[in-house]
Design an enzyme around this catalytic site. Structure first.
Site, PDB file in Angstrom:
ATOM      1  N   ASN A  62     103.997 -75.637   9.541  1.00  0.00           N
ATOM      2  CA  ASN A  62     103.257 -74.851   8.428  1.00  0.00           C
ATOM      3  C   ASN A  62     102.690 -76.173   7.670  1.00  0.00           C
ATOM      4  O   ASN A  62     103.338 -77.339   7.387  1.00  0.00           O
ATOM      5  CB  ASN A  62     104.007 -74.034   7.733  1.00  0.00           C
ATOM      6  CG  ASN A  62     105.530 -74.383   7.336  1.00  0.00           C
ATOM      7  OD1 ASN A  62     105.995 -75.121   8.118  1.00  0.00           O
ATOM      8  ND2 ASN A  62     105.922 -74.117   5.901  1.00  0.00           N
ATOM      9  N   GLU A  64     101.146 -76.448   3.857  1.00  0.00           N
ATOM     10  CA  GLU A  64     100.826 -75.915   2.854  1.00  0.00           C
ATOM     11  C   GLU A  64      99.901 -76.490   1.890  1.00  0.00           C
ATOM     12  O   GLU A  64      99.340 -77.580   2.080  1.00  0.00           O
ATOM     13  CB  GLU A  64     102.347 -75.754   1.913  1.00  0.00           C
ATOM     14  CG  GLU A  64     103.194 -74.990   2.743  1.00  0.00           C
ATOM     15  CD  GLU A  64     104.659 -74.628   1.993  1.00  0.00           C
ATOM     16  OE1 GLU A  64     104.875 -75.296   0.954  1.00  0.00           O
ATOM     17  OE2 GLU A  64     105.242 -73.685   2.471  1.00  0.00           O
ATOM     18  N   CYS A  73     100.152 -70.958   8.280  1.00  0.00           N
ATOM     19  CA  CYS A  73     101.587 -70.886   9.039  1.00  0.00           C
ATOM     20  C   CYS A  73     101.545 -71.684  10.323  1.00  0.00           C
ATOM     21  O   CYS A  73     100.342 -72.087  10.877  1.00  0.00           O
ATOM     22  CB  CYS A  73     101.937 -69.363   9.447  1.00  0.00           C
ATOM     23  SG  CYS A  73     102.120 -68.279   8.112  1.00  0.00           S
ATOM     24  N   GLU A  75     102.575 -70.707  13.343  1.00  0.00           N
ATOM     25  CA  GLU A  75     102.198 -70.343  14.520  1.00  0.00           C
ATOM     26  C   GLU A  75     100.581 -70.446  14.682  1.00  0.00           C
ATOM     27  O   GLU A  75     100.105 -70.719  15.740  1.00  0.00           O
ATOM     28  CB  GLU A  75     102.450 -68.786  14.477  1.00  0.00           C
ATOM     29  CG  GLU A  75     104.096 -68.694  14.482  1.00  0.00           C
ATOM     30  CD  GLU A  75     104.540 -68.571  13.158  1.00  0.00           C
ATOM     31  OE1 GLU A  75     104.150 -69.409  12.258  1.00  0.00           O
ATOM     32  OE2 GLU A  75     105.434 -67.983  12.979  1.00  0.00           O
ATOM     33  N   CYS A 112     105.188 -63.879  10.831  1.00  0.00           N
ATOM     34  CA  CYS A 112     104.784 -63.092   9.824  1.00  0.00           C
ATOM     35  C   CYS A 112     103.583 -62.101  10.413  1.00  0.00           C
ATOM     36  O   CYS A 112     103.034 -62.382  11.543  1.00  0.00           O
ATOM     37  CB  CYS A 112     104.423 -63.820   8.592  1.00  0.00           C
ATOM     38  SG  CYS A 112     102.407 -64.678   9.003  1.00  0.00           S
ATOM     39  N   CYS A 115     100.332 -63.915  11.393  1.00  0.00           N
ATOM     40  CA  CYS A 115     100.458 -64.647  12.768  1.00  0.00           C
ATOM     41  C   CYS A 115     100.440 -63.823  13.826  1.00  0.00           C
ATOM     42  O   CYS A 115     100.094 -63.838  15.029  1.00  0.00           O
ATOM     43  CB  CYS A 115     101.789 -65.595  12.740  1.00  0.00           C
ATOM     44  SG  CYS A 115     101.274 -66.896  11.474  1.00  0.00           S
TER      45      CYS A 115
END
Ligand code: THU
Length: 160
Positions: A62, A64, A73, A75, A112, A115
């Protein structure tokens, strides 16, 4: 009116050590990627590793951003890189691991919803299932035989 039941079947491994060799290999790559996550705001690091049918392994974590929604993210970082670099390769499997800097994550942490939708695009595109293994930092590991198994009623190109 009729009722429709949708079921997901998952395999649960008690510990990382029990994984089949090829999954353990990929999970180790995801763990290494997790260590390099850029997560100064959430302190929640996620690593993803993607195995392609050309034997390439792509990893991501990830990323940010001070403008929170601009982050991405693990993924999607990994799968979009795979799609960008190897557009004709099929994705065989993904391994995911997540850990917090503030507490130990011992239960499996699934991808999530956003993703799952992103991964679904590639599963539909390649018309072959993508195996997904996910875990926390330690503890149980869950395997899904496909993304569709994790995202029933997927929205895909067939509706467009
Ligand atoms: N995160 C992922 O990388 N993958 C997921 O599937 C869930 C959440 C990241 C996004 C954010 O950087 C941090 O975890 C906390 O939500």
């Amino acid at each position: 009116m009729k009722e429709v039941k949708i079921e997901s079947v998952l395999q649960v491994y008690e510990h990382f050590d029990e994984l089949p060799e090829e999954a353990m290999f990929l999970m180790k790559k995801a763990m290494a990627a997790r260590e390099k996550a850029y997560a100064p705001y959430s302190n929640f690091s996620v690593g993803a590793a993607v195995l392609l049918d050309n034997d390439e392994v792509i990893t991501g974590n990830n990323q940010e951003n001070a403008s929170y929604p601009s982050g991405l993210c693990a993924e999607r970082t990994a799968i979009y890189y795979a799609g960008a670099q190897f557009p004709n390769a099929k994705i065989i499997r993904m391994a995911l691991t997540a850990g917090s800097r503030t507490k130990q994550t011992v239960s499996p942490i699934p991808p999530c919803g956003a993703c799952r939708q992103a991964i679904a695009e590639y599963e539909v595109k390649q018309d072959a299932p993508i195996e997904i293994y996910f875990m926390g930092e330690t503890g149980k590991v869950v395997k899904s035989h496909s993304l569709a198994n994790l995202l029933p009623l997927v929205f895909d190109k067939s509706f467009l």
